[in-house]
Design a protein around this motif. Sequence first.
Motif, PDB file in Angstrom:
ATOM      1  N   ARG A 104       0.790  -1.230   0.000  1.00  0.00           N
ATOM      2  CA  ARG A 104       0.000   0.000   0.000  1.00  0.00           C
ATOM      3  C   ARG A 104       0.824   1.284   0.000  1.00  0.00           C
ATOM      4  N   PRO A 105       2.069   1.282   0.485  1.00  0.00           N
ATOM      5  CA  PRO A 105       2.860   2.521   0.364  1.00  0.00           C
ATOM      6  C   PRO A 105       3.081   2.881  -1.113  1.00  0.00           C
ATOM      7  N   GLN A 106       3.202   4.182  -1.362  1.00  0.00           N
ATOM      8  CA  GLN A 106       3.331   4.683  -2.730  1.00  0.00           C
ATOM      9  C   GLN A 106       4.478   4.028  -3.501  1.00  0.00           C
ATOM     10  N   ARG A 107       5.602   3.850  -2.852  1.00  0.00           N
ATOM     11  CA  ARG A 107       6.774   3.257  -3.513  1.00  0.00           C
ATOM     12  C   ARG A 107       6.463   1.858  -4.041  1.00  0.00           C
ATOM     13  N   ARG A 108       5.774   1.055  -3.250  1.00  0.00           N
ATOM     14  CA  ARG A 108       5.425  -0.302  -3.660  1.00  0.00           C
ATOM     15  C   ARG A 108       4.326  -0.302  -4.721  1.00  0.00           C
ATOM     16  N   ARG A 109       3.358   0.617  -4.585  1.00  0.00           N
ATOM     17  CA  ARG A 109       2.295   0.719  -5.607  1.00  0.00           C
ATOM     18  C   ARG A 109       2.899   1.091  -6.952  1.00  0.00           C
ATOM     19  N   ARG A 110       3.926   1.928  -6.913  1.00  0.00           N
ATOM     20  CA  ARG A 110       4.574   2.319  -8.167  1.00  0.00           C
ATOM     21  C   ARG A 110       5.227   1.118  -8.855  1.00  0.00           C
ATOM     22  N   LEU A 111       5.754   0.192  -8.074  1.00  0.00           N
ATOM     23  CA  LEU A 111       6.295  -1.042  -8.665  1.00  0.00           C
ATOM     24  C   LEU A 111       5.203  -1.820  -9.381  1.00  0.00           C
ATOM     25  N   LEU A 112       4.016  -1.852  -8.794  1.00  0.00           N
ATOM     26  CA  LEU A 112       2.895  -2.541  -9.433  1.00  0.00           C
ATOM     27  C   LEU A 112       2.476  -1.826 -10.719  1.00  0.00           C
ATOM     28  N   VAL A 113       2.473  -0.498 -10.690  1.00  0.00           N
ATOM     29  CA  VAL A 113       2.139   0.269 -11.896  1.00  0.00           C
ATOM     30  C   VAL A 113       3.144  -0.041 -13.000  1.00  0.00           C
ATOM     31  N   ILE A 114       4.418  -0.118 -12.648  1.00  0.00           N
ATOM     32  CA  ILE A 114       5.452  -0.455 -13.634  1.00  0.00           C
ATOM     33  C   ILE A 114       5.219  -1.862 -14.171  1.00  0.00           C
ATOM     34  N   GLY A 115       4.871  -2.805 -13.299  1.00  0.00           N
ATOM     35  CA  GLY A 115       4.583  -4.170 -13.734  1.00  0.00           C
ATOM     36  C   GLY A 115       3.414  -4.229 -14.706  1.00  0.00           C
ATOM     37  N   VAL A 116       2.346  -3.501 -14.407  1.00  0.00           N
ATOM     38  CA  VAL A 116       1.185  -3.465 -15.315  1.00  0.00           C
ATOM     39  C   VAL A 116       1.584  -2.838 -16.645  1.00  0.00           C
ATOM     40  N   THR A 117       2.370  -1.759 -16.589  1.00  0.00           N
ATOM     41  CA  THR A 117       2.815  -1.093 -17.815  1.00  0.00           C
ATOM     42  C   THR A 117       3.658  -2.029 -18.669  1.00  0.00           C
ATOM     43  N   VAL A 118       4.584  -2.742 -18.051  1.00  0.00           N
ATOM     44  CA  VAL A 118       5.429  -3.687 -18.788  1.00  0.00           C
ATOM     45  C   VAL A 118       4.562  -4.766 -19.453  1.00  0.00           C
ATOM     46  N   ALA A 119       3.577  -5.265 -18.725  1.00  0.00           N
ATOM     47  CA  ALA A 119       2.700  -6.294 -19.271  1.00  0.00           C
ATOM     48  C   ALA A 119       1.908  -5.769 -20.470  1.00  0.00           C
ATOM     49  N   LEU A 120       1.394  -4.547 -20.372  1.00  0.00           N
ATOM     50  CA  LEU A 120       0.616  -3.984 -21.477  1.00  0.00           C
ATOM     51  C   LEU A 120       1.493  -3.672 -22.682  1.00  0.00           C
ATOM     52  N   VAL A 121       2.687  -3.174 -22.435  1.00  0.00           N
ATOM     53  CA  VAL A 121       3.622  -2.944 -23.545  1.00  0.00           C
ATOM     54  C   VAL A 121       3.989  -4.277 -24.191  1.00  0.00           C
ATOM     55  N   GLY A 122       4.193  -5.302 -23.377  1.00  0.00           N
ATOM     56  CA  GLY A 122       4.492  -6.635 -23.913  1.00  0.00           C
ATOM     57  C   GLY A 122       3.375  -7.148 -24.802  1.00  0.00           C
ATOM     58  N   LEU A 123       2.139  -6.889 -24.423  1.00  0.00           N
ATOM     59  CA  LEU A 123       1.009  -7.315 -25.238  1.00  0.00           C
ATOM     60  C   LEU A 123       0.991  -6.579 -26.579  1.00  0.00           C
ATOM     61  N   ALA A 124       1.263  -5.283 -26.555  1.00  0.00           N
ATOM     62  CA  ALA A 124       1.328  -4.508 -27.799  1.00  0.00           C
ATOM     63  C   ALA A 124       2.492  -4.981 -28.670  1.00  0.00           C
ATOM     64  N   VAL A 125       3.627  -5.251 -28.048  1.00  0.00           N
ATOM     65  CA  VAL A 125       4.794  -5.759 -28.793  1.00  0.00           C
ATOM     66  C   VAL A 125       4.470  -7.110 -29.431  1.00  0.00           C
ATOM     67  N   ALA A 126       3.717  -7.942 -28.718  1.00  0.00           N
ATOM     68  CA  ALA A 126       3.307  -9.233 -29.286  1.00  0.00           C
ATOM     69  C   ALA A 126       2.502  -9.018 -30.559  1.00  0.00           C
TER      70      ALA A 126
END
Length: 186
Positions: free
Chosen positions: A40-62
């Motif tokens: 729940r701290p902002q720093r950890r939530r930002r890691l999750l946002v980065i993970g979601v972003t990487v996954a979505l970029v990966g889908l577009a790259v696919a």
Amino acid sequence: MNERHVMTSTTGLIDRYQDYRVRRWLVQEQRTAGMLKSWRPQRRRRLLVIGVTVALVGLAVAGVLCAFDLQVVPIAVAMVSLLLFLPTWTMLRIASGGQDHAPEQMLDEWEIAERNKARSVGLALTQSLTMPGLFFLIWTSAIDPGADAYRTAYAGGLMVLAAVMAGGCAPAMIIGWTRPDPEPEP
């Protein structure tokens, strides 16, 4: 008189639906309140946002890789992206308290304003990111009618899917990234 009845029943239906949303949101909030406290701290939530972003970029790259007819690689990239997306997206929604989809009655004025700004960005993102996939589908069909229809549809579909998912996820990602740390519990 007939118009008045229709308006009243429609308004009643909307009010009942809003009440249902509030009840459903409260149950979900209660169910997830104690989950993922360390995320729940902002720093950890930002890691999750980065993970979601990487996954979505990966889908577009696919989708782009599929356009180049790279046999199994696009499917593997899409599957890995989806396997990354599902847990990180779920964790982000829980860690950010579901503010992106909360009924207005459950938010204060500041939270409503922040959510509405994030939703506006999400809509703009959906509209702009969907265009390359749509142009790919339109231009490929117009310029090369003999192109492999399966490959073209799959490639464009993945690109558009990634764009729509990015726009849909954007409000939670923005709120997860910008919202300050929660107040410490007494």
